[in-house]
Design an enzyme around this catalytic site. Structure first.
Site, mmCIF file in Angstrom:
data_model
loop_
_atom_site.group_PDB
_atom_site.id
_atom_site.type_symbol
_atom_site.label_atom_id
_atom_site.label_comp_id
_atom_site.label_asym_id
_atom_site.label_seq_id
_atom_site.Cartn_x
_atom_site.Cartn_y
_atom_site.Cartn_z
ATOM 1 C CB CYS A 115 0.279 -7.576 -5.668
ATOM 2 S SG CYS A 115 1.854 -7.865 -5.934
ATOM 3 C CB CYS A 225 1.094 -9.609 -9.392
ATOM 4 S SG CYS A 225 0.441 -9.218 -10.933
HETATM 5 S S1 SF4 Z 1 5.220 -5.923 -7.327
HETATM 6 FE FE1 SF4 Z 1 3.625 -6.033 -5.856
HETATM 7 S S2 SF4 Z 1 4.711 -6.430 -3.618
HETATM 8 FE FE2 SF4 Z 1 6.057 -5.395 -5.222
HETATM 9 S S3 SF4 Z 1 6.003 -3.280 -5.032
HETATM 10 FE FE3 SF4 Z 1 4.882 -3.835 -6.823
HETATM 11 S S4 SF4 Z 1 2.727 -4.123 -5.962
HETATM 12 FE FE4 SF4 Z 1 4.219 -4.063 -4.174
#
Ligand code: SF4
Length: 236
Positions: A115, A225
């Site tokens: 994230c 996030c």
């Molecule tokens: S929500 Fe966060 S962990 Fe999941 S794919 Fe998107 S950026 Fe990556």
């Protein structure tokens, strides 16, 4: 003529007032839109009543097809710019090469790292030079949002943060969308209440928290996030 009930009409008027104040007092301000239901309500109100407020989105590279569909639909519907921010290609290449494409399932740390790369760093670029940002967050969405104010100083990003829909219910959001024919993400029709990246989003069942379908393998307390947390816990 579009009909919404008196209570929702009052809430809409209150949001329009907040948007007008933001437009006047915080030049430039920008809405962070993930094209979820709440963000579409704000996109509709901003486009109609406070068009000087900018709108941007973070394309993480892992979004569901339905999110791209509503992005395209909204572009035609509103005929206004929504600035798109991508993650840094070197960061994504390093992460996927060293950890693997789905490493976010393995630990909270690796999930936050993903994230951080795909959302938080691009968000910092999006907010640079802005005086305020807006989100579609509501108090009833999650335990992490139960005390959310309409306006607060965002220590992490160093600007004012507004959540104009903070006291709206899920029913208010959908009544508005239906009444005003607002484009929406069709994943909502499949029971997905809160929509993020495809691998980290699932439908919820009756009685589940609205954000239960986001990072469902983690505890509720860890499920932000990095976009909506205090500086002390922000993923740098
Ligand atoms: S929500 Fe966060 S962990 Fe999941 S794919 Fe998107 S950026 Fe990556």
């Amino acid at each position: 003529m579009t009909i919404i009930n008196e209570a929702l009409t009052a809430k809409v008027e209150a949001v329009k007032q907040v948007l007008a104040e933001i437009e006047t007092d915080y030049n430039l301000a920008t809405l962070a839109s993930s094209y979820g239901a709440e963000d579409m309500v704000l996109m509709d109100l901003i486009s109609k009543f406070s068009p000087q407020i900018e709108i941007f989105t973070l394309d993480t590279g892992r979004l569901p097809k339905e999110t791209y569909d509503v992005m395209q639909e909204a572009k035609l519907h509103y005929n206004r710019e929504v600035k798109v921010y991508f993650p840094n290609a070197d960061d994504v290449e390093d992460y996927v090469t060293t950890q693997g494409p789905n490493a976010f399932y393995d630990s909270v740390e690796l999930r936050k790292q993903c994230c951080g790369i795909r959302k938080v760093k691009p968000l910092k670029r999006a907010l640079a030079g802005k005086k305020a940002w807006l989100t579609g967050m509501r108090r009833s969405q999650a335990v992490t949002r139960s005390e959310l104010p309409v306006s607060e100083w965002d220590e992490g990003f160093g600007l004012q943060k507004f959540s104009p829909l903070t006291d709206w219910s899920n029913g208010d959001v959908w009544a508005y969308i239906k009444a005003f024919d607002v484009p929406y993400n069709k994943l909502h029709d499949q029971g997905v209440a809160s929509i993020g990246c495809a691998p980290c989003t699932r439908a919820i069942t009756a009685g589940e928290d609205i954000r239960a379908g986001r990072w469902w393998w983690e505890n509720p307390e860890s499920k932000e996030c990095g976009l909506h947390v205090k500086a002390s816990t922000l993923d740098k």
